[in-house]
Design a protein around this motif. Structure first.
Motif, PDB file in Angstrom:
ATOM      1  N   VAL A 158      -4.265 -12.911  -7.996  1.00  0.00           N
ATOM      2  CA  VAL A 158      -4.002 -14.349  -7.932  1.00  0.00           C
ATOM      3  C   VAL A 158      -4.947 -15.073  -8.891  1.00  0.00           C
ATOM      4  O   VAL A 158      -6.131 -14.734  -8.976  1.00  0.00           O
ATOM      5  CB  VAL A 158      -4.211 -14.874  -6.489  1.00  0.00           C
ATOM      6  N   LEU A 159      -4.425 -16.062  -9.599  1.00  0.00           N
ATOM      7  CA  LEU A 159      -5.247 -16.900 -10.469  1.00  0.00           C
ATOM      8  C   LEU A 159      -4.881 -18.361 -10.230  1.00  0.00           C
ATOM      9  O   LEU A 159      -3.794 -18.809 -10.599  1.00  0.00           O
ATOM     10  CB  LEU A 159      -5.044 -16.551 -11.946  1.00  0.00           C
ATOM     11  N   ILE A 160      -5.798 -19.099  -9.595  1.00  0.00           N
ATOM     12  CA  ILE A 160      -5.583 -20.522  -9.316  1.00  0.00           C
ATOM     13  C   ILE A 160      -6.422 -21.333 -10.297  1.00  0.00           C
ATOM     14  O   ILE A 160      -7.620 -21.091 -10.442  1.00  0.00           O
ATOM     15  CB  ILE A 160      -5.997 -20.864  -7.868  1.00  0.00           C
ATOM     16  N   ILE A 207      -6.858 -11.976   2.160  1.00  0.00           N
ATOM     17  CA  ILE A 207      -7.693 -12.109   0.963  1.00  0.00           C
ATOM     18  C   ILE A 207      -8.703 -10.954   0.938  1.00  0.00           C
ATOM     19  O   ILE A 207      -9.448 -10.747   1.897  1.00  0.00           O
ATOM     20  CB  ILE A 207      -8.431 -13.461   0.940  1.00  0.00           C
ATOM     21  N   ILE A 208      -8.699 -10.203  -0.161  1.00  0.00           N
ATOM     22  CA  ILE A 208      -9.583  -9.048  -0.302  1.00  0.00           C
ATOM     23  C   ILE A 208     -10.818  -9.402  -1.126  1.00  0.00           C
ATOM     24  O   ILE A 208     -11.920  -8.939  -0.851  1.00  0.00           O
ATOM     25  CB  ILE A 208      -8.839  -7.879  -0.984  1.00  0.00           C
ATOM     26  N   GLU A 209     -10.614 -10.254  -2.119  1.00  0.00           N
ATOM     27  CA  GLU A 209     -11.694 -10.532  -3.071  1.00  0.00           C
ATOM     28  C   GLU A 209     -11.544 -11.949  -3.613  1.00  0.00           C
ATOM     29  O   GLU A 209     -10.431 -12.430  -3.829  1.00  0.00           O
ATOM     30  CB  GLU A 209     -11.610  -9.514  -4.211  1.00  0.00           C
ATOM     31  N   SER A 236     -16.107  -9.065  -2.901  1.00  0.00           N
ATOM     32  CA  SER A 236     -15.306  -8.633  -1.759  1.00  0.00           C
ATOM     33  C   SER A 236     -15.553  -9.547  -0.562  1.00  0.00           C
ATOM     34  O   SER A 236     -16.696  -9.911  -0.269  1.00  0.00           O
ATOM     35  CB  SER A 236     -15.651  -7.192  -1.376  1.00  0.00           C
ATOM     36  N   VAL A 237     -14.482  -9.924   0.135  1.00  0.00           N
ATOM     37  CA  VAL A 237     -14.620 -10.745   1.340  1.00  0.00           C
ATOM     38  C   VAL A 237     -13.982 -10.041   2.533  1.00  0.00           C
ATOM     39  O   VAL A 237     -13.665 -10.674   3.542  1.00  0.00           O
ATOM     40  CB  VAL A 237     -13.988 -12.144   1.140  1.00  0.00           C
ATOM     41  N   THR A 279      -5.299 -10.117  -3.131  1.00  0.00           N
ATOM     42  CA  THR A 279      -4.770 -10.164  -1.764  1.00  0.00           C
ATOM     43  C   THR A 279      -3.809  -8.998  -1.561  1.00  0.00           C
ATOM     44  O   THR A 279      -3.347  -8.369  -2.512  1.00  0.00           O
ATOM     45  CB  THR A 279      -4.020 -11.486  -1.499  1.00  0.00           C
ATOM     46  N   MET A 280      -3.498  -8.730  -0.305  1.00  0.00           N
ATOM     47  CA  MET A 280      -2.434  -7.786   0.024  1.00  0.00           C
ATOM     48  C   MET A 280      -1.830  -8.220   1.356  1.00  0.00           C
ATOM     49  O   MET A 280      -2.471  -8.951   2.122  1.00  0.00           O
ATOM     50  CB  MET A 280      -2.949  -6.344   0.106  1.00  0.00           C
TER      51      MET A 280
END
Length: 454
Positions: free
Chosen positions: A365-367, A405-407, A412-413, A436-437
């Protein structure tokens, strides 16, 4: 969660998990009664819940039947409490479905009333069933239901927990999310016994009231969300009028879709037609999950394969692959339960033809957020994306509802507390990179859930 949508209007008034609303002008003023003991100071939990979106949506001034300062202090309407019932609902139903749920709640409560009258008549030789007269207290912080005679609190809901308001004639239906126990799944949803397999739902408590001011009550609650948001912005040093819709739209229009599904799916190198061999009576041996709301081409994702099963034996499939069709039947846009049913129907076949698109299990993802005053346009709960604003910068960046959300920005989160995830998103500007996954896939891969192969 701060996703702006219409809030209160005649016959159907949707209130999302944040601040929103558009109501009508020129209505009779409700009677006001200030009760400092019912209002009190803004609590920190309310502010924390509001900040979950990690940004500030554009603000549109909302007219309404009440003076803003009256809603801050709190107003009271007279009503009759008819009863409550509990419904099971999807996480993000449409407004039409919400209205059907409201009508179903009214029907249930009226049936319960009728049954109670019949029972009372049989036991008391015709004594009439009396209605409970209540005072309905509405403020920018909470909605309380008080017994009109004793002023005893019968119900107390923080405003942010109200998901829907409907006025149907002289009936008001107030829907509130129920708090889920910690043992429930992390995104606060559960599988309903007897429901379609794989269909996740959660509990909604519906209170039904009767009042001559039904429409006015619904509109006042909708306006309360708007006023609460104005106060939240001012408390954070932001002038609501500074967040114009046009300015935000101009930013959106300059951004391209990132990680565009259509481009990826149209690349012939990513699309494959496979044929799998299996024994008659043998299951395919897969677990599939939803790709997530926000996907341009929603379908199902291969989340797990059974050791020694036909899917794993073929060596042609990988975790993360999206299944576009099975034996010529398209799965694009179909509900998860329907896709699972199609796969189960393969049990007596010996050959299965699949059309898949090779995708990594983790979505990038790129916001692009130029300033903190611009909303990200999605909300997070315990690391899981649980709502997404259509057309916002998050959707353009590839954010999908139902993903874990993974990262965030290379960090890493996975084991990070919710508050720290919110803080990381709140303070991020410029390019925000996330991985994310699907949450269901994450739980399978981390051993939090046992795979049920089909």
């Amino acid at each position: 969660m701060l996703v702006i949508q219409d809030s209160a209007r005649k016959h159907a008034a949707f209130v999302p998990d944040g601040v929103s609303g558009r109501v009508c002008n020129g209505l009779e003023q409700p009677r006001k009664q200030q009760r400092s003991d019912l209002n009190g100071p803004v609590d920190n939990n309310n502010i924390l819940e509001t900040k979950k979106v990690a940004s500030f949506p554009s603000f549109v001034a909302v007219p309404g039947p009440c003076e803003p300062e009256d809603l801050i202090d709190g107003i009271i309407f007279a009503a009759n409490y008819l009863g409550s019932t509990q419904l099971l609902s999807e996480r993000n139903p449409s407004k039409n479905i919400r209205m059907m749920q409201a009508q179903e709640a009214v029907s249930r409560v009226k049936r319960m009333q009728k049954a109670a009258k019949i029972k009372k008549k049989a036991n008391s030789e015709g004594d009439a069933q009396t209605l409970t007269e209540v005072d309905l207290f509405i403020s920018t912080q909470r909605i309380k239901v008080l017994n009109a005679d004793t002023q005893e609190t019968m119900m107390d809901h923080a405003l942010r927990t109200i998901s829907y308001i409907a006025d149907i004639g002289n009936i008001v239906v107030l829907m509130a999310r129920r708090r889920m126990p910690r043992s429930a799944s992390q995104d606060c949803i559960e599988t309903t016994p007897g429901a379609q397999e794989g269909k996740k739902q959660y509990k909604m408590i519906c209170h039904v009231f009767e009042s001559e001011d039904a429409q006015l009550i619904a509109q006042s609650i909708g306006q309360a969300f708007s006023v609460a948001y104005q106060e939240f912005l001012r408390a954070n040093g932001i002038n609501p009028e500074d967040l114009s819709q046009k300015e935000y739209s101009d930013i959106i229009n300059t951004q391209e879709m990132y990680n565009d599904d259509l481009i990826h799916f149209s690349n012939s190198e990513n699309c494959k037609e496979l044929q799998l061999e299996k024994h008659k009576g043998e299951i395919l041996g897969v677990v599939v999950v939803e790709s997530g709301w926000g996907s341009i081409l929603p379908t199902v994702i291969l989340a797990n394969m059974m050791n020694g099963g036909p899917a794993a034996r073929s060596g042609k499939l990988s975790i993360g692959d999206q299944i576009m069709s099975i034996n010529g039947t398209s799965l694009v846009g179909l509900p998860l339960a329907t896709c699972q049913g199609i796969i189960k129907g393969l049990k007596n076949q010996t050959q299965v033809k699949l059309n898949i698109v090779s995708c990594p299990p983790v979505t990038t993802v790129l916001i692009k957020r130029p300033d903190l005053k611009y909303q990200l346009g999605f909300s997070v709960q315990n690391g899981i994306i649980c709502s997404l604003m259509r057309g916002g910068i998050a959707e353009r960046g590839g954010v999908r509802v139902g993903h874990r959300i993974i990262e965030i920005n290379g960090q890493s989160v996975v084991a990070t507390a919710h508050e720290k995830i919110v803080q990381a998103l709140s303070n991020s500007v410029g390019e925000i990179h996330m991985k994310t996954m699907p949450a269901a896939m994450f739980r399978l891969l981390t051993g939090q859930e046992t795979p049920l192969y089909i």
